[in-house]
Scaffold this motif. Structure first.
Motif, short mmCIF file in Angstrom:
data_model
loop_
_atom_site.label_atom_id
_atom_site.label_comp_id
_atom_site.label_asym_id
_atom_site.label_seq_id
_atom_site.Cartn_x
_atom_site.Cartn_y
_atom_site.Cartn_z
N GLU A 132 3.22 -0.70 3.54
CA GLU A 132 4.64 -0.56 3.86
C GLU A 132 5.49 -1.49 3.01
OE1 GLU A 132 7.60 -0.64 7.73
OE2 GLU A 132 5.72 -1.75 7.77
N GLY A 133 5.03 -2.74 2.86
CA GLY A 133 5.78 -3.68 2.04
C GLY A 133 5.93 -3.22 0.61
N VAL A 134 4.83 -2.69 0.05
CA VAL A 134 4.87 -2.19 -1.33
C VAL A 134 5.86 -1.04 -1.47
CG1 VAL A 134 3.52 -1.01 -3.10
CG2 VAL A 134 2.54 -2.96 -1.88
N LEU A 135 5.83 -0.10 -0.52
CA LEU A 135 6.75 1.04 -0.58
C LEU A 135 8.20 0.58 -0.46
CD1 LEU A 135 4.81 3.62 1.64
CD2 LEU A 135 5.20 3.76 -0.83
N GLN A 136 8.46 -0.35 0.43
CA GLN A 136 9.83 -0.83 0.61
C GLN A 136 10.34 -1.52 -0.65
OE1 GLN A 136 8.97 -3.12 4.07
NE2 GLN A 136 9.89 -1.66 5.47
N VAL A 137 9.47 -2.29 -1.30
CA VAL A 137 9.86 -2.96 -2.54
C VAL A 137 10.18 -1.92 -3.61
CG1 VAL A 137 9.02 -4.36 -4.45
CG2 VAL A 137 8.64 -5.11 -2.11
N GLU A 138 9.33 -0.90 -3.74
CA GLU A 138 9.56 0.12 -4.76
C GLU A 138 10.88 0.85 -4.53
OE1 GLU A 138 6.22 2.71 -5.01
OE2 GLU A 138 4.83 1.14 -5.64
N MET A 139 11.18 1.15 -3.26
CA MET A 139 12.43 1.83 -2.95
C MET A 139 13.63 0.95 -3.28
SD MET A 139 11.60 3.93 0.56
CE MET A 139 13.30 4.48 0.65
N ALA A 140 13.55 -0.32 -2.88
CA ALA A 140 14.66 -1.23 -3.17
C ALA A 140 14.85 -1.40 -4.67
CB ALA A 140 14.40 -2.59 -2.51
N ILE A 181 14.54 9.00 -10.78
CA ILE A 181 14.60 7.98 -9.74
C ILE A 181 14.87 8.61 -8.38
CG2 ILE A 181 16.05 6.10 -8.84
CD1 ILE A 181 16.25 5.04 -11.70
N ASP A 182 15.82 9.56 -8.33
CA ASP A 182 16.14 10.22 -7.06
C ASP A 182 14.92 10.96 -6.52
OD1 ASP A 182 18.68 9.24 -7.14
OD2 ASP A 182 19.57 11.06 -8.00
N GLU A 183 14.18 11.64 -7.40
CA GLU A 183 12.98 12.36 -6.96
C GLU A 183 11.92 11.39 -6.45
OE1 GLU A 183 11.87 14.57 -10.39
OE2 GLU A 183 13.57 15.99 -10.24
N GLN A 184 11.76 10.26 -7.14
CA GLN A 184 10.78 9.27 -6.71
C GLN A 184 11.18 8.65 -5.38
OE1 GLN A 184 7.93 8.77 -7.58
NE2 GLN A 184 7.27 6.70 -7.06
N VAL A 186 12.78 10.13 -2.98
CA VAL A 186 12.44 11.11 -1.95
C VAL A 186 10.96 11.02 -1.61
CG1 VAL A 186 12.26 13.57 -1.44
CG2 VAL A 186 14.34 12.66 -2.49
N ARG A 187 10.11 10.93 -2.64
CA ARG A 187 8.66 10.85 -2.41
C ARG A 187 8.31 9.57 -1.66
NH1 ARG A 187 8.41 13.10 -7.69
NH2 ARG A 187 8.21 11.03 -8.64
N LEU A 188 8.94 8.45 -2.05
CA LEU A 188 8.64 7.18 -1.39
C LEU A 188 9.08 7.20 0.07
CD1 LEU A 188 9.59 4.64 -4.21
CD2 LEU A 188 7.30 5.13 -3.33
N ARG A 189 10.24 7.82 0.34
CA ARG A 189 10.70 7.89 1.73
C ARG A 189 9.72 8.67 2.60
NH1 ARG A 189 15.95 8.76 -0.74
NH2 ARG A 189 17.17 6.83 -0.59
N ARG A 190 9.16 9.74 2.03
CA ARG A 190 8.18 10.51 2.79
C ARG A 190 6.94 9.66 3.09
NH1 ARG A 190 8.70 15.83 -1.03
NH2 ARG A 190 10.62 16.70 -0.12
N GLN A 191 6.48 8.95 2.07
CA GLN A 191 5.31 8.08 2.28
C GLN A 191 5.61 6.99 3.29
OE1 GLN A 191 3.32 6.75 -1.41
NE2 GLN A 191 4.50 8.31 -2.50
N LEU A 192 6.81 6.42 3.18
CA LEU A 192 7.18 5.34 4.10
C LEU A 192 7.29 5.86 5.53
CD1 LEU A 192 7.91 2.38 4.34
CD2 LEU A 192 10.29 2.97 3.89
#
Length: 432
Positions: A132-140, A181-184, A186-192
């Motif tokens: 979760e931490g990794v995904l949140q960092v990538e999104m930010a 970036i926008d597509e990525q 979206v993918r990260l939000r789904r994973q998160l």
């Protein structure tokens, strides 16, 4: 006594990236901090990245901010000479830098530049351990990078791509990268979403054995992880550097003469924490929102401890932590105070039943703090008299598994049991 305009560490390590830290001291800023302390904090942030070697640091007084370049032309030339002299590859500006200012300064100095948000993102990327931490960092990071998609300079492409992911594309790639970036995102939000659902299942599992949650919060480097380790024996990273802990760590803790609790160690806060980072780490801080007791750990030895405490209170309020929630302040690091100040701090703490002067290193004051937390949690419990038949063995076993039975007497048709329980435990018992 006047301080030199900049400080230099002559030692460098070839394997590291040479960095230079600049704190713009903007005289007109209504939230202006003491420049020496602000610079020291920025240097500590830089030291939190192992690949960086801080070659020097300086305070640059500014009457006004130049829209395109941040600094005046004379100061830019002067700084450039120092950067070349010390072979600096990365400049860290302690504060916000617009995309245009970043682009222009990078072109002028021939180095990579990060502002405060960019540096914190690099640290978060380096420290985040859970999925979760990794995904949140990538999104930010992607959200931050999207705001930086301005005209970049091709001769800086390699430099901007050197450290971490906070870089910039060429002009012809701006729109394509924005879409990517926008597509990525979206993918990260789904994973998160999937990860957050898993955490929700873990919370539901804990709710079935409803231990109270005690959350440690505070300014970064206040000593939360050191206190957490002392109380639980856990091996949480506890180094004297900012943002040493990013992912919440939770351990069970048996309070003396009190209930068993879940103790949560959380990411530290910092002044002017970027809004997008608070939002990105909201799920990481969700244990604070669910906590029965919030413990605000302060570094009472820090010259700006009051300002740091106010920063923490403001962030907690922005996260939705109710000011009326049961909370305590722990004034940590009293072992670092001179004797006269230590005595004064102890005396102030003794006048407030919700404040404790402690040392997580020596253990001073911790027993009294834990006893008060136990009493506060016990105050939320109430006694009840129950009668269970011999055929209700499952319910009786559950009561004993919760360690809430005060007294039991066997009768002709079952058991008379006195319990001391929380509303959550009572509700769960009624569902059995």
């Amino acid at each position: 006594m006047s301080r030199p305009p900049f400080q230099i560490d002559e030692t460098t390590t070839p394997k590291h990236t040479n960095a230079w830290v600049i704190h713009p001291d903007i005289k007109s800023d209504p939230n202006r901090r003491l420049p020496d302390h602000a610079l020291a904090e920025a240097v500590s942030l830089a030291h939190a990245l192992p690949e960086l070697k801080v070659a020097g640091s300086e305070i640059v007084p500014l009457k006004t901010v130049r829209a395109g370049m941040l600094f005046g032309s004379g100061k830019i030339k002067e700084i450039k000479e120092r950067l070349e002299q010390h072979e600096v590859e990365l400049v860290l500006i302690d504060g916000p830098v617009s995309p245009v200012q970043q682009r222009n300064l990078e072109k002028e100095w021939g180095v990579k530049l990060l502002d405060g948000t960019g540096l914190i993102l690099e640290i978060f990327s380096d420290r985040a351990a859970t999925r979760e931490g990794v995904l949140q960092v990538e999104m930010a990071a992607l959200t931050y990078q999207r705001t930086r998609l301005v005209r970049a300079w091709t001769h800086l492409e390699r430099q901007r791509g050197g450290l971490g992911f906070v870089g910039g594309p060429g002009e012809t790639q701006i729109e394509a990268d924005r879409r990517a970036i926008d597509e990525q995102l979206v993918r990260l939000r789904r994973q998160l979403d999937k990860v957050v659902k898993t955490r929700a299942l873990h919370r539901a599992a804990r709710a079935k054995v409803p231990y109270p949650i005690v959350a440690l919060v505070g300014y970064t480097n206040a000593g939360k992880s050191t206190l957490f380790n002392r109380l639980t024996g856990a091996e949480v990273m506890a180094k004297d550097m900012l943002f040493a802990t990013l992912d919440p760590t939770m351990r069970r803790l048996q309070l003396p003469d009190g209930p068993e609790v879940i103790l949560s160690d959380t990411v530290g806060f910092i002044s002017d924490l970027p809004t997008e980072l608070v939002a990105a780490f909201r799920a990481t801080l969700e244990e604070v929102l669910a906590a029965d007791i919030v413990v605000h750990v302060r570094d009472i030895s820090h010259p700006e401890t009051e300002e740091q405490a106010q920063d923490v209170r403001e962030i907690l309020a922005s996260l939705g932590v109710d000011a009326a929630r049961e909370s305590f302040e722990v004034w940590n690091k009293i072992d670092l105070l001179p004797d006269d100040r230590r005595d004064a701090v102890r005396a102030r703490a003794e006048r407030d039943e919700k404040v404790f002067a402690i040392s997580a290193i020596t253990g001073e004051g911790i027993d009294g703090f834990l006893s008060t937390v136990a009493t506060a949690l016990q105050g939320a419990l109430r006694e009840a008299d129950l009668h269970l038949g011999f055929d209700e063995g499952k319910k009786r076993a559950w009561l004993f598994s919760q360690d809430i039975v005060e007294h039991e007497t066997q009768t002709d048709d079952g058991f008379d049991i006195t319990v001391r329980w929380s509303p959550a435990q009572e509700a769960q018992f009624l569902r059995l």
